[in-house]
Design a protein around this motif. Sequence first.
Motif, PDB file in Angstrom:
ATOM      1  N   PRO A   4     -30.459  37.880-114.264  1.00 48.98           N
ATOM      2  CA  PRO A   4     -31.170  38.615-112.918  1.00 48.98           C
ATOM      3  C   PRO A   4     -32.575  38.905-113.438  1.00 48.98           C
ATOM      4  N   VAL A   5     -33.415  39.005-112.297  1.00 51.28           N
ATOM      5  CA  VAL A   5     -35.077  39.157-112.368  1.00 51.28           C
ATOM      6  C   VAL A   5     -34.989  40.611-112.944  1.00 51.28           C
ATOM      7  N   PRO A   6     -34.364  41.615-112.548  1.00 51.18           N
ATOM      8  CA  PRO A   6     -34.719  42.980-113.243  1.00 51.18           C
ATOM      9  C   PRO A   6     -34.216  42.974-114.634  1.00 51.18           C
ATOM     10  N   VAL A   7     -33.296  42.499-115.032  1.00 47.00           N
ATOM     11  CA  VAL A   7     -32.623  42.182-116.576  1.00 47.00           C
ATOM     12  C   VAL A   7     -33.883  41.580-117.236  1.00 47.00           C
ATOM     13  N   LEU A   8     -34.316  40.487-116.679  1.00 45.77           N
ATOM     14  CA  LEU A   8     -35.299  39.623-117.694  1.00 45.77           C
ATOM     15  C   LEU A   8     -36.631  40.446-117.701  1.00 45.77           C
ATOM     16  N   THR A   9     -37.149  40.989-116.517  1.00 46.84           N
ATOM     17  CA  THR A   9     -38.179  41.897-116.495  1.00 46.84           C
ATOM     18  C   THR A   9     -38.353  43.017-117.409  1.00 46.84           C
ATOM     19  N   ILE A  10     -37.283  43.888-117.361  1.00 46.87           N
ATOM     20  CA  ILE A  10     -37.113  45.176-118.054  1.00 46.87           C
ATOM     21  C   ILE A  10     -36.908  44.657-119.655  1.00 46.87           C
ATOM     22  N   TYR A  50     -48.916  40.816-125.254  1.00 48.31           N
ATOM     23  CA  TYR A  50     -49.189  40.234-124.052  1.00 48.31           C
ATOM     24  C   TYR A  50     -48.345  38.888-123.888  1.00 48.31           C
ATOM     25  N   VAL A  51     -47.905  38.341-124.964  1.00 47.66           N
ATOM     26  CA  VAL A  51     -47.116  37.237-124.822  1.00 47.66           C
ATOM     27  C   VAL A  51     -45.846  37.320-123.994  1.00 47.66           C
ATOM     28  N   LEU A  52     -45.396  38.817-124.295  1.00 50.10           N
ATOM     29  CA  LEU A  52     -44.244  39.140-123.483  1.00 50.10           C
ATOM     30  C   LEU A  52     -44.541  39.887-122.264  1.00 50.10           C
ATOM     31  N   GLN A  53     -45.510  40.362-122.206  1.00 46.62           N
ATOM     32  CA  GLN A  53     -46.018  41.276-120.820  1.00 46.62           C
ATOM     33  C   GLN A  53     -46.190  40.715-119.867  1.00 46.62           C
ATOM     34  N   VAL A  54     -47.211  39.542-119.958  1.00 47.94           N
ATOM     35  CA  VAL A  54     -47.610  38.707-118.769  1.00 47.94           C
ATOM     36  C   VAL A  54     -46.352  38.105-118.105  1.00 47.94           C
ATOM     37  N   PRO A  55     -45.584  37.478-118.893  1.00 46.93           N
ATOM     38  CA  PRO A  55     -44.491  36.645-118.164  1.00 46.93           C
ATOM     39  C   PRO A  55     -43.640  37.758-117.428  1.00 46.93           C
ATOM     40  N   ALA A  56     -43.488  38.971-118.001  1.00 42.39           N
ATOM     41  CA  ALA A  56     -42.390  39.887-117.489  1.00 42.39           C
ATOM     42  C   ALA A  56     -43.190  40.359-116.064  1.00 42.39           C
ATOM     43  N   ARG A  58     -45.270  38.716-114.233  1.00 41.11           N
ATOM     44  CA  ARG A  58     -45.264  37.618-113.266  1.00 41.11           C
ATOM     45  C   ARG A  58     -43.852  37.299-112.942  1.00 41.11           C
ATOM     46  N   ILE A  59     -42.825  37.307-113.736  1.00 38.62           N
ATOM     47  CA  ILE A  59     -41.534  37.059-113.404  1.00 38.62           C
ATOM     48  C   ILE A  59     -41.001  38.355-112.307  1.00 38.62           C
ATOM     49  N   GLY A  60     -41.250  39.482-112.844  1.00 38.44           N
ATOM     50  CA  GLY A  60     -40.921  40.581-111.972  1.00 38.44           C
ATOM     51  C   GLY A  60     -41.586  40.894-110.681  1.00 38.44           C
ATOM     52  N   ALA A  66     -46.184  45.918-107.391  1.00 36.10           N
ATOM     53  CA  ALA A  66     -47.123  46.043-108.574  1.00 36.10           C
ATOM     54  C   ALA A  66     -46.776  47.594-109.347  1.00 36.10           C
ATOM     55  N   ALA A  67     -46.873  48.505-108.273  1.00 37.33           N
ATOM     56  CA  ALA A  67     -46.674  50.052-108.568  1.00 37.33           C
ATOM     57  C   ALA A  67     -45.385  50.152-109.148  1.00 37.33           C
ATOM     58  N   GLN A  68     -44.344  49.584-108.989  1.00 36.13           N
ATOM     59  CA  GLN A  68     -42.826  49.595-109.481  1.00 36.13           C
ATOM     60  C   GLN A  68     -43.139  48.987-110.975  1.00 36.13           C
TER      61      GLN A  68
END
Length: 116
Positions: A4-10, A50-56, A58-60, A66-68
Amino acid sequence: MNLPVPVLTIGLLLMSNIFMTFAWYGHLKFKTAPLLTVILVSWGIAFFEYVLQVPANRIGHGHFNAAQLKTIQEVLTLSVFAVFSVWYLKEPLGWNHLLGFSFIALGAFFIFHKWA
């Protein structure tokens, strides 16, 4: 398997924060190392952040606004830092740190709460 998007993003933001914390604060245990060396090593570590944060982000984005996303990032940053500070730097956290972190968590509640 699709997470799920929240699991992947977090999850990605959590891993990103681990790299970020080591990049920003890991060098504090190596005070005799030349400053240029620790800057370059920190940049190398930050690359993986950055390799992890940028996709997180974008996916999230879309599931979260953005504030969340920024709020998730900050809560994770403080959580990772608290563990890092105690276990890696051997610096205890006092009641005032925990109270301050609690106020930030309270702020997260207000950002994520669905208001009528």
